[in-house]
Write an enzyme that holds these catalytic residues in place. Structure first.
Site, PDB file in Angstrom:
ATOM      1  N   GLY A   1     -13.363  -4.191   0.229  1.00  0.00           N
ATOM      2  CA  GLY A   1     -14.714  -3.715   0.560  1.00  0.00           C
ATOM      3  C   GLY A   1     -15.185  -2.629  -0.382  1.00  0.00           C
ATOM      4  O   GLY A   1     -16.322  -2.631  -0.854  1.00  0.00           O
TER       5      GLY A   1
ATOM      6  N   GLY B   1      -8.150  -8.802   0.116  1.00  0.00           N
ATOM      7  CA  GLY B   1      -6.833  -9.144   0.653  1.00  0.00           C
ATOM      8  C   GLY B   1      -6.436 -10.590   0.443  1.00  0.00           C
ATOM      9  O   GLY B   1      -5.299 -10.881   0.067  1.00  0.00           O
TER      10      GLY B   1
ATOM     11  N   LYS C   1     -18.159 -15.751   4.051  1.00  0.00           N
ATOM     12  CA  LYS C   1     -19.548 -15.411   4.334  1.00  0.00           C
ATOM     13  C   LYS C   1     -20.371 -14.972   3.142  1.00  0.00           C
ATOM     14  O   LYS C   1     -19.942 -14.144   2.343  1.00  0.00           O
ATOM     15  CB  LYS C   1     -19.555 -14.263   5.339  1.00  0.00           C
TER      16      LYS C   1
ATOM     17  N   ARG D   1       0.817  -1.220   0.000  1.00  0.00           N
ATOM     18  CA  ARG D   1       0.000   0.000   0.000  1.00  0.00           C
ATOM     19  C   ARG D   1       0.851   1.270   0.000  1.00  0.00           C
ATOM     20  O   ARG D   1       0.446   2.280  -0.580  1.00  0.00           O
ATOM     21  CB  ARG D   1      -0.955  -0.010   1.187  1.00  0.00           C
TER      22      ARG D   1
END
Ligand code: AMP
Length: 391
Positions: free
Chosen positions: A374, A351, A198, A34
Site C-alpha cells: 500500500g 504481498g 480490484k 519483516r
C-alpha cells in the site's frame, strides 16, 4: 531527512518504529521476512552504542487493551533468536512497567513495547499517545515503510517531539532511494505490470503512471472491468460496475498520451471459483456467460513476456490471476519468471507478488523488493506519505 550515519546514538535511548507485522499461526511465525528486514537498522544502532526501544504493531486488535493473540511476545522471542541476544518485552500495555523497563534500559539492550495498536489512539494519530511514547526515549528512528502511508501516533505524529533527533532507518532509506529512482530517473522503456483483484484500489496509480511508463500491462481480476468498458463479454468474471467510467477514462488517457496499455487477449476461464473446476482458454472479449476469468491465457503470457523482455525498468504489483490455485497460477509465475530473468531494473511490491517471487525462488534476481504494498502504491501515486513527511 537525516539518515543513521548522521546521528550519534552512543548511550542514547532510541525509539525505533519497526514493521514487524508478520503472519502467525498457532503461535508460530510462518514468514519472518519483516523481522529479518529490520535487522540492519537494529544492528547498526547496537554497534553504535544505543539502547533500543522497539515500537511495532501486529494484526488488528480491538484497541481496547491487551489481547494475547496480538501480543508481540513471539516476535520478540524470534528477534532474540536472530540476534543471539535477549529482547525483553514490556510487562504491561503502556503503563508503569513499560516506563520502568524503558528507564532501566542500558546501551546494548533491547526492549520491545507491546503492540501499539492495543491503544485505540494509535491508528487515530492521537497526539497524547504519541507524546507518551516519545517520553520513553531520546531519539526517534522510523524504519517501518509498510505503515508510512498512515498518520499514526508511532509512525508520524511522534516525530514532532524529536525536532533534532529523528532519523530514517536503513530499510526506509532503501525504499525511498529505490522509489525515487523509479519515479524520477527510470531507464526507458519502463513497463508497469499491475494486477490483483480490484481496479478501485489502483486507479490513482494507473492514472499517475501514464506520465512515467512506456507500457502498462493490466492483468488479474481488475482486467475485466476494462474489458467490459471496451464492450467485451466477461461472463461471471470479477467486475466493478461502478468503475466502468473510470476504466474508460484511464483507457482514454493512455490512448491520448500514446502509452501502450496491454490487456490480456486470451483468458483461462473456469466454470467455478475452484482449482478443480472445468477450464478452457477463450478470447478475453468473449468469455461465455457461465464462465469466469481466472488467469491470463497463453497468447497473453507470450505477449506480456515480449514487453517485459524489451524493458529496461519493470515495476510489478499484483498477481495476474488467481495464483493461489495451482491451475490458475501460470500467468503470474511465467511473467514473474521473465521479470526475474530480465536484465532490467526490476521492482516488485505487494504481498501477493512477493509471494509469487518467493515461490519462484527469484527474489535475489529482483533489483528491489518493496516491503510495503500500500505504501509503495501511494508513493507511486505521487502522494506525500505522512510517516516520511514527518521526518
Ligand atoms: P489485490 O489485493 O487487489 O492485489 O488482489 C490480490 C488477489 O487478486 C489475489 O488473491 C488473487 O487471487 C486475486 N485475483 C487475481 N486475478 C483474479 C481473477 N481473475 N479473479 C479473481 N481474483 C483474482
Amino acid at each position: 531527512m537525516k539518515t543513521l550515519n548522521q546521528g550519534n546514538f552512543k548511550e542514547k535511548k532510541v525509539l525505533l518504529r519497526c514493521e514487524m507485522n508478520v503472519p502467525i499461526k498457532d503461535g508460530v511465525i510462518t514468514d519472518d521476512t519483516r523481522i529479518r528486514e529490520s535487522l540492519p537498522t537494529i544492528n547498526y544502532l547496537l554497534e553504535n552504542g544505543a539502547a533500543i526501544i522497539i515500537m511495532a504493531h501486529l494484526g488488528r486488535p480491538e484497541g481496547t487493551g491487551y489481547e494475547e493473540a496480538f501480543s508481540l511476545k513471539p516476535v520478540a522471542a524470534h528477534l532474540s533468536k536472530l540476534l543471539g541476544k535477549p529482547v525483553a518485552v514490556a510487562g504491561d500495555v503502556f503503563k508503569e512497567k513499560t516506563e520502568e523497563a524503558a528507564k532501566a534500559l542500558k546501551a546494548g539492550e533491547i526492549l520491545m513495547l507491546e503492540n501499539v495498536r492495543f491503544v485505540k489512539g494509535e491508528t487515530k494519530g492521537d497526539e497524547a499517545f504519541a507524546k507518551y511514547l516519545a517520553s520513553l526515549g531520546e531519539v526517534y528512528v522510523n524504519d517501518a515503510f509498510g505503515t508510512t502511508h498512515r498518520a499514526h501516533s508511532s509512525t508520524a505524529v511522534i516525530a514532532q517531539f524529536f525536532p533534532n533527533d529523528k532519523y530514517v532507518g536503513k530499510l526506509l532509506e532503501h525504499e525511498i532511494v529505490n522509489l525515487e529512482k523509479l519515479v524520477k530517473t527510470p531507464e526507458h522503456p519502463f513497463t508497469a505490470i499491475i494486477g490483483g483483484a480490484k481496479v478501485s484500489s489502483k486507479i490513482d496509480v494507473l492514472k499517475n503512471l501514464v506520465d512515467k511508463v512506456d507500457n502498462l500491462i493490466i492483468g488479474g481480476g481488475m482486467a475485466y472491468t476494462f474489458i467490459k468498458a471496451l464492450g467485451g463479454q466477461i461472463g461471471k468474471s470479477l467486475c466493478e460496475d461502478d468503475k466502468l467510467d473510470l476504466a474508460k477514462e484511464i483507457l482514454a488517457i493512455y490512448k491520448e498520451k500514446g502509452v501502450q496499455l496491454a490487456l490480456p487477449v486470451d483468458t483461462l476461464v473456469a466454470d467455478a471459483f475452484d482449482n478443480n473446476a472445468n477450464r478452457k482458454v477463450v478470447p478475453t472479449m468473449e468469455i461465455p456467460a457461465e464462465w469466469e476469468g481466472m488467469d491470463i491465457g497463453p497468447k497473453s503470457i507470450d505477449a506480456f513476456k515480449d514487453i517485459v523482455r524489451s524493458s529496461k525498468t519493470i515495476l510489478w504489483n499484483g498477481p495476474l490471476g488467481v495464483f493461489e490455485m495451482d491451475n490458475f497460477a501460470a500467468g503470474t509465475l511465467e511473467v514473474g519468471k521473465c521479470v526475474g530473468e530480465s536484465n532490467a531494473f526490476s521492482a516488485v511490491g505487494g504481498g501477493d507478488s512477493i509471494a509469487a517471487v518467493n515461490k519462484l525462488g527469484i527474489a535475489s534476481k529482483i533489483s528491489y523488493i518493496s516491503t510495503g504494498g500500500g505504501a509503495m502504491i501511494e508513493y507511486l501515486e505521487g502522494k506525500t506519505l505522512p510517516g516520511i513527511a514527518a521526518l
